[in-house]
Design a protein around this motif. Structure first.
Motif, PDB file in Angstrom:
ATOM      1  N   ILE A  64      -4.006 -59.382  47.701  1.00  0.00           N
ATOM      2  CA  ILE A  64      -4.737 -58.548  48.663  1.00  0.00           C
ATOM      3  C   ILE A  64      -3.951 -58.450  49.962  1.00  0.00           C
ATOM      4  O   ILE A  64      -3.781 -57.352  50.511  1.00  0.00           O
ATOM      5  N   ARG A  65      -3.453 -59.571  50.465  1.00  0.00           N
ATOM      6  CA  ARG A  65      -2.650 -59.550  51.704  1.00  0.00           C
ATOM      7  C   ARG A  65      -1.392 -58.704  51.534  1.00  0.00           C
ATOM      8  O   ARG A  65      -1.011 -57.950  52.429  1.00  0.00           O
ATOM      9  N   GLU A  68      -2.460 -55.033  51.542  1.00  0.00           N
ATOM     10  CA  GLU A  68      -2.831 -54.618  52.898  1.00  0.00           C
ATOM     11  C   GLU A  68      -1.593 -54.404  53.766  1.00  0.00           C
ATOM     12  O   GLU A  68      -1.528 -53.425  54.518  1.00  0.00           O
ATOM     13  N   ILE A  73      -3.415 -50.945  55.096  1.00  0.00           N
ATOM     14  CA  ILE A  73      -4.838 -50.715  54.865  1.00  0.00           C
ATOM     15  C   ILE A  73      -5.560 -52.054  54.927  1.00  0.00           C
ATOM     16  O   ILE A  73      -4.920 -53.108  54.918  1.00  0.00           O
ATOM     17  N   THR A  74      -6.868 -52.005  54.983  1.00  0.00           N
ATOM     18  CA  THR A  74      -7.692 -53.196  54.865  1.00  0.00           C
ATOM     19  C   THR A  74      -8.512 -53.046  53.593  1.00  0.00           C
ATOM     20  O   THR A  74      -9.240 -52.058  53.439  1.00  0.00           O
ATOM     21  N   VAL A  75      -8.361 -53.984  52.688  1.00  0.00           N
ATOM     22  CA  VAL A  75      -9.125 -53.953  51.446  1.00  0.00           C
ATOM     23  C   VAL A  75     -10.563 -54.342  51.774  1.00  0.00           C
ATOM     24  O   VAL A  75     -10.809 -55.376  52.402  1.00  0.00           O
ATOM     25  N   GLU A  76     -11.494 -53.496  51.361  1.00  0.00           N
ATOM     26  CA  GLU A  76     -12.909 -53.783  51.588  1.00  0.00           C
ATOM     27  C   GLU A  76     -13.400 -54.728  50.502  1.00  0.00           C
ATOM     28  O   GLU A  76     -13.211 -54.481  49.314  1.00  0.00           O
TER      29      GLU A  76
END
Length: 92
Positions: A64-65, A68, A73-76
């Motif tokens: 995830i990091r 991102e 982006i920011t993973v919701e």
């Protein structure tokens, strides 16, 4: 036509059809990461979501990091009801 070309066309079609309503839901397995990459290339900034069960392995958080950072982006993270998760775990 190659499988890659077909996949890219499918993603481009989804971008045209859904526009800003398009999102990618993934558990960050290999196939999901490939789809995230294709969608981000076709429509940068498309939302990426994952279900955060509280039981994800450290490698998932690392991925995830990475995602991102790579796509800015920011993973919701979708959080399920803790009581429902506990009930499911107990029933297994």
């Amino acid at each position: 036509m190659s499988q890659t070309t077909v996949a890219i066309r499918i993603v481009e079609s989804a971008v045209r059809e859904f526009g800003t309503r398009l999102a990618v839901l993934t558990s960050f397995q290999r196939e999901g990461v490939v789809i995230v990459d294709m969608v981000q290339k076709a429509a940068p900034g498309t939302p990426v979501l994952t279900i955060e069960t509280g039981r994800l392995p450290p490698a998932t958080f690392e991925m995830i990091r990475t995602i991102e950072g790579r796509y800015a982006i920011t993973v919701e993270r979708i959080l399920p009801d803790p009581a429902e998760v506990a009930s499911m775990v107990e029933s297994q």
